[in-house]
Design an enzyme around this catalytic site. Structure first.
Site, PDB file in Angstrom:
ATOM      1  N   ASP A  54      -3.119   4.632  -2.222  1.00 48.42           N
ATOM      2  CA  ASP A  54      -4.161   5.162  -1.351  1.00 48.42           C
ATOM      3  C   ASP A  54      -4.610   6.565  -1.778  1.00 48.42           C
ATOM      4  OD1 ASP A  54      -5.475   4.652   1.336  1.00 48.42           O
ATOM      5  OD2 ASP A  54      -4.514   6.557   1.787  1.00 48.42           O
ATOM      6  N   GLU A  67      -6.598   3.858  -5.721  1.00 46.93           N
ATOM      7  CA  GLU A  67      -7.886   4.034  -5.048  1.00 46.93           C
ATOM      8  C   GLU A  67      -8.425   5.405  -5.442  1.00 46.93           C
ATOM      9  OE1 GLU A  67      -9.884   4.140  -0.599  1.00 46.93           O
ATOM     10  OE2 GLU A  67      -7.991   5.155  -0.979  1.00 46.93           O
ATOM     11  N   HIS A  85     -11.307  -3.222   3.636  1.00 47.10           N
ATOM     12  CA  HIS A  85     -11.209  -2.805   5.044  1.00 47.10           C
ATOM     13  C   HIS A  85     -11.933  -1.500   5.331  1.00 47.10           C
ATOM     14  CE1 HIS A  85      -8.370  -0.439   2.861  1.00 47.10           C
ATOM     15  NE2 HIS A  85      -8.163   0.315   3.919  1.00 47.10           N
ATOM     16  N   ASP A  86     -12.479  -0.857   4.309  1.00 44.13           N
ATOM     17  CA  ASP A  86     -13.137   0.440   4.508  1.00 44.13           C
ATOM     18  C   ASP A  86     -14.661   0.363   4.542  1.00 44.13           C
ATOM     19  OD1 ASP A  86     -10.860   1.977   4.747  1.00 44.13           O
ATOM     20  OD2 ASP A  86     -10.685   2.295   2.593  1.00 44.13           O
ATOM     21  N   ASP A 129       0.863  -1.176   0.000  1.00 38.81           N
ATOM     22  CA  ASP A 129       0.000   0.000   0.000  1.00 38.81           C
ATOM     23  C   ASP A 129       0.903   1.231   0.000  1.00 38.81           C
ATOM     24  OD1 ASP A 129      -2.390   1.553   0.386  1.00 38.81           O
ATOM     25  OD2 ASP A 129      -3.235  -0.168   1.435  1.00 38.81           O
TER      26      ASP A 129
HETATM   27  C1  GLC Z   1      -8.020   5.129   2.162  1.00 38.69           C
HETATM   28  C2  GLC Z   1      -7.815   3.863   2.965  1.00 38.69           C
HETATM   29  C3  GLC Z   1      -8.397   4.078   4.328  1.00 38.69           C
HETATM   30  C4  GLC Z   1      -7.661   5.206   4.992  1.00 38.69           C
HETATM   31  C5  GLC Z   1      -7.725   6.474   4.144  1.00 38.69           C
HETATM   32  C6  GLC Z   1      -6.724   7.492   4.611  1.00 38.69           C
HETATM   33  O1  GLC Z   1      -9.345   5.366   1.881  1.00 38.69           O
HETATM   34  O2  GLC Z   1      -8.346   2.766   2.309  1.00 38.69           O
HETATM   35  O3  GLC Z   1      -8.362   2.936   5.124  1.00 38.69           O
HETATM   36  O4  GLC Z   1      -8.224   5.463   6.248  1.00 38.69           O
HETATM   37  O5  GLC Z   1      -7.413   6.211   2.793  1.00 38.69           O
HETATM   38  O6  GLC Z   1      -5.431   7.033   4.378  1.00 38.69           O
END
Ligand code: GLC
Length: 549
Positions: A200, A254, A326-327, A99
């Protein structure tokens, strides 16, 4: 480098390390635990792993607040364990991706510590602004997690921007030195042998010049000024040209708030800067943009999201397929039905695994783990959940507010993986860092490995099928009966082969309809979750038919 797009043939498994498996008995998941489970992951048919962050971090956002990009956290086993996992993956023909979190760092990162003291070259590594008259904030932007996006720093005597938690200051990507550091991080891990990155919130890294107020958006104020910002393509192109083009690796970005047409500007196979993207539309069939604005689940909305990405990317770009990470809370608790746990878990798997793209499976999804529902809000760990509970819907009763968290909280899907029916679900021999879902005696890996009809064995079968049938990788996609609000039907075709996928999302019997031009004569039913096929589809029944000429 002429890249082979090997990721197109793969199925990835996402590990959220704290809750995957504890190998050293300290109660926290770690890489020793991962090492023990590599064969398990491989046995699913997965040939790649995405690790949520495993770098040193104070843990304000469970690792998404990084304090050192060039090391592995000691609680996860440090570099020693990491090298073993990396080698273990490669020996098994599996890939490993990391990540990359560079929209922000932890406030405990050395760069931030030096920046707040104005020590060069770090002075402009972050986005600092003086206070306005009377201590006014530099603009009206919201953070995604905790109130406003600005926090005052006593040491520097200025505000810093944080689009997420207070402890996650945003990097100033307009500073070329910051971009050089990002490239150093990328090269460091690629030279070590990793196979790519999940990036991310990468489309937040370029903010609009002048950081203007947002007068339009009622929630997430500011997002239109930092999402897909002015230099985003330029920066991504720079990372690609200077780093990724020189390695046999792939990138997965993402991207909140994106539609297929715009997605192509990033992932078009000829002109794009990245390989695949995590889009959020498939997560919005039961909410408005965020899990904290829930709506009733709409199958039509889910189908529309799936179909538009399938159709618009076909032949031009490659989809990343997922239903959990995980979100978001667990998918059976959202789009499926806990009462029809097994059936709806299988239907959900079928609905997405036969689409075109590279599927990702989030730890525990393959055994149908369900939302965790704590009785006490104090049990929540997640920074976003804690903020939401403490500050939103205060006129509602505490019980109602808690129930809302069950539906919306990321912690609903962050409890330890349920390995077996022993104490702590076999996750640890120590004191677990987080709560284990009390349903672990019923839902666990050991039990499902033994049961030929389990969700786990269903996933294995579905993955095997998608890997052996070329039509899943190459075929075109067509949705049938899009207005039907109970059944999702789609077909995949290529010369000589076709596939028909029928998934009921109803808890009552539903009508089974064949699309025009399809005749079950000559077909083979290659996957289903009911022993016998009736005239009507049974609750959450799914069927996959296959024709070969
Ligand atoms: C992304 C991650 C998440 C995190 C956020 C800030 O959305 O998937 O888990 O809290 O970014 O880094």
């Amino acid at each position: 480098m002429n890249k082979k797009r090997w990721y197109k043939d793969m199925v990835f498994y996402q590990i959220w390390p704290r809750s995957f498996k504890d190998g050293d008995g300290d109660g926290m998941g770690d890489l020793w635990g991962v090492l023990e489970k590599l064969d398990y992951i491989k046995s699913l048919g997965c040939d790649g792993i995405w690790f949520s962050p495993i770098y040193p971090s104070p843990g304000a956002d469970c690792g998404y607040d990084i304090a050192d990009y060039l090391d592995i956290a000691p609680e996860f086993g440090g570099m020693e364990a990491f090298r073993k996992v990396l080698d273990g993956c490669h020996e098994r023909g599996m890939k490993l991706i990391m990540d990359l979190v560079v929209n922000h760092t932890s406030d405990e990162h050395e760069w931030f510590q030096k920046s707040r003291e104005r020590i060069d070259p770090y002075t402009d590594f972050y986005i600092w602004r003086p206070a306005g008259p009377g201590g006014k904030l530099p603009n009206n932007w919201d953070s995604n997690f905790e109130g406003k996006a600005w926090t005052w720093d006593e040491v520097r005597g200025e505000y810093y921007l944080h689009l997420f938690a207070v402890k996650q200051p945003d990097l100033n990507m307009d500073n070329p030195l910051v971009r050089e550091e990002v490239k150093n991080i990328l090269r460091f891990w690629l030279d070590l042998g990793v196979d790519g990155f999940r990036e991310d919130v990468i489309t937040f890294i370029s903010k609009k010049e002048g950081l203007p107020n947002d007068r339009l958006f009622p929630i997430h104020k500011g997002i239109r000024h930092y999402s897909h910002g002015p230099h985003i393509h330029e920066y991504l192109e720079e990372f690609k040209r200077d780093v990724f083009d020189h390695y046999d690796c792939f990138t997965l970005a993402e991207v909140p708030l994106v539609w297929p047409k715009q997605a192509l500007s990033y992932i078009d196979e000829d002109k794009g800067q990245i390989d695949m993207m995590i889009q959020f539309q498939c997560q919005c069939a039961d909410c408005l943009f965020t899990d904290y604005l829930p709506t009733k689940f709409s199958l039509r909305k889910m189908k529309k999201a799936f179909s538009s990405w399938q159709k618009k990317l076909y032949g031009r770009a490659w989809n990343m397929l997922y239903i959990e990470n995980h979100d978001h809370p667990r998918i059976i608790s959202r789009y499926g039905n806990e009462k029809y746990w097994k059936q709806s878990g299988k239907t959900l798997a079928t609905a997405y695994l036969f689409q075109q793209g590279t599927p990702f499976i989030y730890q525990g999804q393959e055994i149908g783990m369900l939302n965790w529902k704590p009785e006490d809000p104090e049990m929540y760990e997640d920074v976003q959940t804690r903020y939401q509970y403490a500050h939103k819907n205060l006129r509602k009763s505490p019980k109602k507010r808690l129930q809302k968290m069950w539906r919306a909280s990321r912690d609903s899907a962050r409890t330890p993986v349920q390995w077996d029916a022993s104490e702590n679900a076999g996750f640890t021999t120590g004191d677990p860092w987080f709560f284990v879902n009390p349903n672990y005696k019923k839902i666990n890996v050991a039990q499902q490995e033994k049961d030929p009809n389990s969700i786990l064995n269903f996933y294995k079968k579905a993955i095997r099928l998608r890997k052996t049938l070329p039509v899943v990788r190459f075929g075109s996609y067509q949705e049938h009966f899009p207005k039907n609000s109970k059944v999702y039907t789609y077909s995949r075709r290529m010369p000589g082969q076709k596939l028909l996928v029928v998934c009921s999302f109803s808890d009552k019997p539903a009508k089974f309809k064949l699309p025009n031009g399809f005749d079950l004569m000559g077909s083979r039913l290659i996957l289903t979750n009911y022993p016998a096929q009736e005239k009507l589809l049974q609750p959450y029944e799914c069927r996959v038919y296959y024709w070969k000429s």
